[in-house]
Motif scaffolding. Structure first.
Motif, PDB file in Angstrom:
ATOM      1  N   LEU A  60     -33.990  22.862  -0.084  1.00  0.00           N
ATOM      2  CA  LEU A  60     -32.646  22.839  -0.653  1.00  0.00           C
ATOM      3  C   LEU A  60     -32.115  24.261  -0.633  1.00  0.00           C
ATOM      4  N   VAL A  61     -31.892  24.762   0.567  1.00  0.00           N
ATOM      5  CA  VAL A  61     -31.400  26.132   0.757  1.00  0.00           C
ATOM      6  C   VAL A  61     -30.166  26.077   1.646  1.00  0.00           C
ATOM      7  N   ASP A  62     -29.397  27.124   1.611  1.00  0.00           N
ATOM      8  CA  ASP A  62     -28.231  27.238   2.478  1.00  0.00           C
ATOM      9  C   ASP A  62     -28.671  27.102   3.929  1.00  0.00           C
ATOM     10  N   ASP A  63     -27.868  26.465   4.744  1.00  0.00           N
ATOM     11  CA  ASP A  63     -28.212  26.282   6.157  1.00  0.00           C
ATOM     12  C   ASP A  63     -28.471  27.613   6.861  1.00  0.00           C
ATOM     13  N   ALA A  79     -43.149  19.005  -2.016  1.00  0.00           N
ATOM     14  CA  ALA A  79     -42.695  20.139  -2.817  1.00  0.00           C
ATOM     15  C   ALA A  79     -41.194  20.311  -2.571  1.00  0.00           C
ATOM     16  N   VAL A  80     -40.545  21.077  -3.430  1.00  0.00           N
ATOM     17  CA  VAL A  80     -39.117  21.360  -3.274  1.00  0.00           C
ATOM     18  C   VAL A  80     -38.914  22.864  -3.352  1.00  0.00           C
ATOM     19  N   LYS A  81     -38.190  23.424  -2.376  1.00  0.00           N
ATOM     20  CA  LYS A  81     -37.780  24.834  -2.420  1.00  0.00           C
ATOM     21  C   LYS A  81     -36.278  24.835  -2.628  1.00  0.00           C
ATOM     22  N   LYS A  82     -35.849  25.411  -3.745  1.00  0.00           N
ATOM     23  CA  LYS A  82     -34.434  25.434  -4.100  1.00  0.00           C
ATOM     24  C   LYS A  82     -33.903  26.851  -3.994  1.00  0.00           C
ATOM     25  N   GLY A  83     -32.758  26.975  -3.372  1.00  0.00           N
ATOM     26  CA  GLY A  83     -32.065  28.252  -3.294  1.00  0.00           C
ATOM     27  C   GLY A  83     -30.606  28.030  -3.651  1.00  0.00           C
TER      28      GLY A  83
END
Length: 99
Positions: A60-63, A79-83
Motif C-alpha cells: 500500500l505505497v504510492d505507485d 503482510a502489509v506495507k503501508k506508506g
C-alpha cells in the motif's frame, strides 16, 4: 570535505512517496554529487525488513515507490506495507489488507 574524509556518507529521508531513482534524479538536478547507494529511505528499511522476515507484502505505497520493491514476492500476501498513498486507501483495498 566529507568526500575526502574517511567516513561513509549516507543521505537519509523518511519519504515513502518516491523511489530512490526519482529521489536521486531530483537531488542531482539540485547539484548534489550523490550515488544511489548513498541514499537510505524508509522504503529501504522496509524492504530490508521484508526480506529479512521473508514475507510477501500487500504494498500500500504510492505507485512511484514501487520500483524500490522490485523482486519482492507479493503473490498471496501475508503482510502489509503501508506508506503515504491516499489513492490506495479505499474500502476495497482496506478490506484486502485486513484479510
Amino acid at each position: 570535505r566529507l568526500r575526502r574524509a574517511p567516513v561513509t556518507i549516507r543521505f537519509v529521508t523518511n519519504t515513502t512517496k518516491e523511489c530512490k531513482r526519482d529521489l536521486l534524479e531530483r537531488l542531482t538536478k539540485l547539484g548534489f554529487d550523490i550515488a544511489e547507494n548513498e541514499i537510505f529511505t524508509s522504503l529501504t528499511a522496509a524492504r530490508n525488513l521484508l526480506e529479512q522476515k521473508q514475507v510477501r507484502p500487500l504494498l500500500l505505497v504510492d505507485d512511484k515507490a514501487l520500483p524500490d520493491f522490485a523482486g519482492i514476492a507479493t503473490d498471496d500476501p501475508n503482510a502489509v506495507k503501508k506508506g503515504l498513498a491516499p489513492e490506495h486507501f479505499h474500502y476495497e483495498m482496506m478490506n484486502r489488507a485486513f484479510r
